[in-house]
Scaffold this motif. Structure first.
Motif, PDB file in Angstrom:
ATOM      1  N   VAL A   1      51.079  59.300  17.600  1.00  0.00           N
ATOM      2  CA  VAL A   1      51.683  60.122  18.644  1.00  0.00           C
ATOM      3  C   VAL A   1      52.541  59.215  19.519  1.00  0.00           C
ATOM      4  O   VAL A   1      52.042  58.228  20.068  1.00  0.00           O
ATOM      5  N   ILE A   2      53.815  59.537  19.653  1.00  0.00           N
ATOM      6  CA  ILE A   2      54.721  58.726  20.466  1.00  0.00           C
ATOM      7  C   ILE A   2      55.094  59.524  21.694  1.00  0.00           C
ATOM      8  O   ILE A   2      55.713  60.581  21.605  1.00  0.00           O
TER       9      ILE A   2
ATOM     10  N   ALA B   1      52.084  66.548  26.533  1.00  0.00           N
ATOM     11  CA  ALA B   1      52.120  66.903  25.113  1.00  0.00           C
ATOM     12  C   ALA B   1      51.461  65.821  24.272  1.00  0.00           C
ATOM     13  O   ALA B   1      50.652  66.112  23.373  1.00  0.00           O
ATOM     14  N   GLY B   2      51.793  64.562  24.534  1.00  0.00           N
ATOM     15  CA  GLY B   2      51.223  63.463  23.759  1.00  0.00           C
ATOM     16  C   GLY B   2      49.729  63.316  23.957  1.00  0.00           C
ATOM     17  O   GLY B   2      48.972  63.096  23.000  1.00  0.00           O
ATOM     18  N   MET B   3      49.274  63.438  25.208  1.00  0.00           N
ATOM     19  CA  MET B   3      47.834  63.342  25.456  1.00  0.00           C
ATOM     20  C   MET B   3      47.094  64.483  24.769  1.00  0.00           C
ATOM     21  O   MET B   3      46.032  64.283  24.170  1.00  0.00           O
ATOM     22  N   GLY B   4      47.653  65.703  24.847  1.00  0.00           N
ATOM     23  CA  GLY B   4      47.015  66.840  24.190  1.00  0.00           C
ATOM     24  C   GLY B   4      46.917  66.652  22.695  1.00  0.00           C
ATOM     25  O   GLY B   4      45.872  66.931  22.081  1.00  0.00           O
TER      26      GLY B   4
ATOM     27  N   PHE C   1      53.219  61.856  12.050  1.00  0.00           N
ATOM     28  CA  PHE C   1      53.763  61.387  13.319  1.00  0.00           C
ATOM     29  C   PHE C   1      54.081  62.592  14.197  1.00  0.00           C
ATOM     30  O   PHE C   1      54.460  63.657  13.687  1.00  0.00           O
ATOM     31  N   SER C   2      53.906  62.427  15.497  1.00  0.00           N
ATOM     32  CA  SER C   2      54.241  63.501  16.435  1.00  0.00           C
ATOM     33  C   SER C   2      55.190  62.966  17.490  1.00  0.00           C
ATOM     34  O   SER C   2      54.864  62.013  18.212  1.00  0.00           O
ATOM     35  N   ASP C   3      56.382  63.565  17.547  1.00  0.00           N
ATOM     36  CA  ASP C   3      57.391  63.180  18.533  1.00  0.00           C
ATOM     37  C   ASP C   3      57.102  63.933  19.824  1.00  0.00           C
ATOM     38  O   ASP C   3      57.370  65.124  19.947  1.00  0.00           O
ATOM     39  N   CYS C   4      56.530  63.226  20.774  1.00  0.00           N
ATOM     40  CA  CYS C   4      56.251  63.785  22.103  1.00  0.00           C
ATOM     41  C   CYS C   4      57.036  63.017  23.154  1.00  0.00           C
ATOM     42  O   CYS C   4      56.606  62.879  24.306  1.00  0.00           O
TER      43      CYS C   4
ATOM     44  N   ALA D   1      55.891  68.021  19.862  1.00  0.00           N
ATOM     45  CA  ALA D   1      55.309  68.809  20.938  1.00  0.00           C
ATOM     46  C   ALA D   1      55.980  68.390  22.233  1.00  0.00           C
ATOM     47  O   ALA D   1      56.399  67.247  22.388  1.00  0.00           O
ATOM     48  N   GLY D   2      56.096  69.334  23.157  1.00  0.00           N
ATOM     49  CA  GLY D   2      56.773  69.042  24.411  1.00  0.00           C
ATOM     50  C   GLY D   2      58.142  69.680  24.450  1.00  0.00           C
ATOM     51  O   GLY D   2      58.446  70.612  23.703  1.00  0.00           O
ATOM     52  N   ARG D   3      59.017  69.150  25.305  1.00  0.00           N
ATOM     53  CA  ARG D   3      60.298  69.817  25.533  1.00  0.00           C
ATOM     54  C   ARG D   3      61.349  69.514  24.468  1.00  0.00           C
ATOM     55  O   ARG D   3      62.488  69.949  24.602  1.00  0.00           O
ATOM     56  N   CYS D   4      60.991  68.801  23.388  1.00  0.00           N
ATOM     57  CA  CYS D   4      61.934  68.592  22.285  1.00  0.00           C
ATOM     58  C   CYS D   4      61.612  69.483  21.098  1.00  0.00           C
ATOM     59  O   CYS D   4      62.108  69.258  19.997  1.00  0.00           O
ATOM     60  N   ILE D   5      60.796  70.537  21.281  1.00  0.00           N
ATOM     61  CA  ILE D   5      60.435  71.397  20.149  1.00  0.00           C
ATOM     62  C   ILE D   5      61.606  72.305  19.773  1.00  0.00           C
ATOM     63  O   ILE D   5      62.652  72.323  20.420  1.00  0.00           O
ATOM     64  N   SER D   6      61.392  73.115  18.741  1.00  0.00           N
ATOM     65  CA  SER D   6      62.453  73.910  18.122  1.00  0.00           C
ATOM     66  C   SER D   6      62.656  75.232  18.868  1.00  0.00           C
ATOM     67  O   SER D   6      62.115  76.270  18.502  1.00  0.00           O
TER      68      SER D   6
END
Length: 764
Positions: free
Chosen positions: A196-197, A202-205, A325-328, A532-537
């Motif tokens: 998780v980056i 979002a990243g903590m969740g 990988f999760s882009d947060c 997750a977060g404000r870069c989602i689709s």
């Protein structure tokens, strides 16, 4: 370890080996500012590494000189050294002066003659002159002169008095890498099930959710604290309702993490950085990597193999290996480097804020004149009442949110300092004799940049029309809140206004929430990338509702659980939707504290798990799970036309009930499936009111049968439901109950529908 490097070229080594020594070779000494043993009052700024190549130290003193940053280094050999400092005149890009962020460098007992921070509208090398040094330990000292955000990247000393160091604007450029003495290959860590980056909500969740479902997780954060915009560094209070909607367990992890801030900006203590870190570190499956800036990825086809990160305090590299990988990051950095499909609206984005606070003391105070700041009078900005410059101190609407990020932050600083200068030294001076500036966020609070494209791109129309996706899961309860420059303050600075206004759209259910689909949380073309977060689709408009932090945190919770299914089935995030969606939806029903040691181990439900939330923070409704029979709430229905949510009438089911105008064309359809054959009563839950219809149409359809009934929803009744029919059903048979507005003589009410098995003996 101090990041220094004594450079002797290969030809000198060969000369020594052959017995002849070429003493003309240069000795070099390279020191990253962030590696200073004592930062003093200087702040570590890591926000713009992608743009200018490195972390740096920032003298953020709010107009008061900050204490010196100090370290000790070993000089490799006696000699005359030319000194270079990489810095910037941070207001030069706007052609204003004098330079506000000035500082000196002392080497041992010598203070170099040049004043730094006075050269270059971009980051560049500033010649510091020469100094005589012995081959011994020597102290370096960065001396701030103003408190107005002077900045130092690194210091380079060389005995080659004619040499000019090369540009260093790429992350760990080849030259910088050599100076730091980094190995050809970075240290590796992993492999992890999920990397998780980004360490915001979002990243903590995502990290905690995945770890509790048995995944081995790396959580990579480029700041020393967690929380992102919801940290003490930025101080945006966390908004968005949690624990409601289709999956009222989602949000329980975020409830554990959430701070106690009641305003934005709040105080340092309210944002509880230490609590967030303590909860994350308590998870044995999480490897927390603070002060690590991810800057590149390694790919194998359409899959990410690893992320490489820079230790922002030492310059060391680490390659982090993972399966998923999760882009947060908020900006979609990981997706960018992986060449994920992405988009960014060209203009009119929501901007970056840098909030601020001031106070009053017992005696008169002064504040330096700021001719380099924005030229403001008291009429040019909203008065910061309650001693706060709040969320609407925002700019960068039409600027490049990625490549102009440092300039946007610095423009915000110029606006804040210009405003306080007006309060202290201009037309506000008489009223603010005892005012002091107490806090200004140097870490920006961005709202919008890139969106990574998933299998679904959520739109405003989807939300307003309440389009029902089968994978809808995260409740978004914030209105469609878009920010624009506020006209009355924009006229003086039309190129980059710095005060915004929020325009709130209608159509979002603020109680129950619109369920954002899971397919917005993974990349369309990078096989193992979540986001997750404000870069989602989502589109720009849809971002207006999903971007608040608790909502972003719940996205992370869903991603973490989906990642555990990927680990179990060795499948892609897309395949979780295609092949394992029922399993994901089951996991979303678990308490936040549910955990297992590995993805395939038995799930444990701790005794201290939160009770199921059916109406948290809302008027009490009847829990659908407590009603005997097969129940479909309005939240599980398909709706057309305009329905309005209500909670004012007693004894409704779930979070709300709905009502629609007569002959409006609105319709709501409930679907129920029986497990066992038998005779069933159909009950329609409804509350009475004087404006309700006395002939609300109800259609019952099953197999090739259908029948129409009407119910009087104005009539008072003891039970919260009315029985409309009894029918024989076979196991597995589906029944639909539709409530319409056609020919109604008042508002039509819709709440819930039940199939209730009746006693066969009554019909013998």
């Amino acid at each position: 370890m101090i990041a220094t490097r004594f450079m002797i070229c290969a030809s000198l080594v060969c000369a020594i080996a052959s017995g002849t020594c070429d003493t003309t070779q240069a000795a070099d000494l390279f020191v990253e500012a962030e590696s200073f043993a004592d930062h003093g009052g200087w702040k570590l700024d890591t926000q713009f590494i992608q743009q200018m190549g490195s972390p740096y130290l920032l003298a953020h003193g709010l107009g008061q000189k900050v204490p010196d940053a100090v370290t000790t280094v070993e000089v490799p050999e006696k000699g005359t050294y030319r000194v270079w400092i990489r810095s910037i005149d941070w207001v030069a890009r706007w052609g204003v002066n004098p330079s506000p962020g000035t500082f000196k460098l002392s080497i041992g007992e010598t203070t170099l003659q040049p004043t730094f921070g006075t050269v270059g509208s971009e980051w560049s090398w500033h010649d510091g002159g020469t100094v005589e040094l012995a081959a011994a330990a020597v102290e370096l000292r960065l001396q701030d002169l103003t408190g107005f955000d002077g900045r130092c990247d690194c210091i380079y000393l060389t005995t080659d008095l004619e040499a000019t160091p090369p540009p260093a604007d790429r992350v760990l450029s080849e030259w910088r890498r050599k100076q730091l003495g980094l190995p050809d290959e970075p240290q590796t860590r992993g492999g992890y099930d999920l990397v998780v980056i980004g360490g915001g909500y979002a990243g903590m969740g995502a990290a905690i959710s995945a770890a509790r479902m048995g995944c081995r997780v790396a959580l990579v954060q480029d700041r020393p604290v967690l929380g992102g915009n919801g940290s003490s560094e930025v101080r945006v209070w966390a908004k968005g309702e949690i624990r409601r909607g289709k999956f009222p367990r989602i949000g329980e992890i975020i409830e554990e993490l959430a701070d106690s801030a009641t305003k934005s900006p709040g105080t340092y203590e309210e944002f509880e950085d230490a609590k967030k870190e303590r909860i994350v570190r308590a998870e044995p499956n999480i490897d927390l990597m603070l002060n690590h800036h991810a800057y590149s990825v390694e790919m194998d086809g359409e899959r990410i193999v690893s992320v490489t990160a820079l230790d922002t305090t030492t310059g060391a590299e680490v390659k982090i290996l993972g399966d998923y990988f999760s882009d947060c990051t908020g900006h979609g950095w990981i997706g960018t480097w992986a060449n994920a499909e992405r988009t960014m609206v060209p203009t009119g984005r929501m901007g970056m804020s840098n909030m601020w606070a001031w106070d009053e003391v017992d005696a008169p105070t002064t504040f330096p004149e700021t001719p380099w700041a924005l030229d403001l009078s008291m009429a040019d900005f909203p008065y910061p009442r309650d001693h706060h410059g709040q969320w609407f101190w925002e700019s960068g609407f039409d600027k490049d949110a990625i490549n102009d990020a440092e300039a946007i932050r610095d423009w915000n600083l110029r606006a804040v300092y210009g405003a306080f200068n007006a309060m202290k030294n201009r037309d506000g001076a008489d009223e603010h004799t005892r005012a002091v500036l107490t806090w200004v966020a140097f870490v920006g609070g961005p709202r919008e940049s890139q969106q990574l494209i998933g299998d679904v791109v959520l739109t405003e129309d989807d939300i307003v029309s309440k389009r029902d996706f089968p994978d809808g899961c995260v409740p978004s309860t914030w209105s469609i809140d878009l920010h624009y420059p506020k006209k009355q303050y924009a006229e003086k600075f039309p190129d980059n206004p710095f005060i915004s206004i929020a325009v709130h759209g209608k159509g979002v259910d603020r109680s129950y929430g619109y369920p954002v689909p899971y397919r917005c949380f993974y990349s369309k073309n990078v096989e193992n990338l979540f986001m997750a977060g404000r870069c989602i689709s989502v589109t720009h408009e849809a971002l207006g509702t999903v971007r608040v932090m608790k909502t972003c945190g719940m996205m992370g919770e869903v991603v973490g659980k989906a990642a555990s299914l990927c680990a179990i089935h060795d499948c892609s995030p897309r395949q979780v939707y295609q092949d394992h969606l029922p399993d994901l939806l089951d996991l979303l029903q678990l308490p936040g504290k549910a955990h297992r040691s590995t993805p395939t181990a038995e799930i444990v439900i701790p005794a201290d798990s939160l009770p199921l939330a059916t109406s948290l923070g809302m008027p009490a409704g009847i829990d659908p799970a407590s009603i005997e029979g097969i129940v479909a709430d309005d939240s599980q229905s398909t709706k057309t036309g305009r329905w309005t949510a209500g909670t004012g009438l007693k004894d409704y089911v779930g979070f709300q009930y709905l009502y629609a105008s007569p002959d409006s064309g609105a319709e709501i359809v409930f679907k129920l499936i029986v497990k066992d054959s038998g005779r069933y009563a159909i009950d329609v839950f409804t509350q009475s009111h004087a404006n309700r219809s006395t002939r609300s149409p109800v259609w019952i359809r099953y197999g090739d049968q259908q029948q129409k009934q009407t119910i009087n929803q104005r009539k008072l009744r003891e039970e919260p439901y009315v029985s409309v029919a009894e029918i024989e059903l076979a196991a597995g048979q589906e029944v639909t109950v539709s409530i319409e507005t056609t020919d109604a003589d008042g508002f039509v009410h819709a709440d819930a529908v039940r199939l209730r098995k009746t006693d066969p003996a009554k019909h013998q």
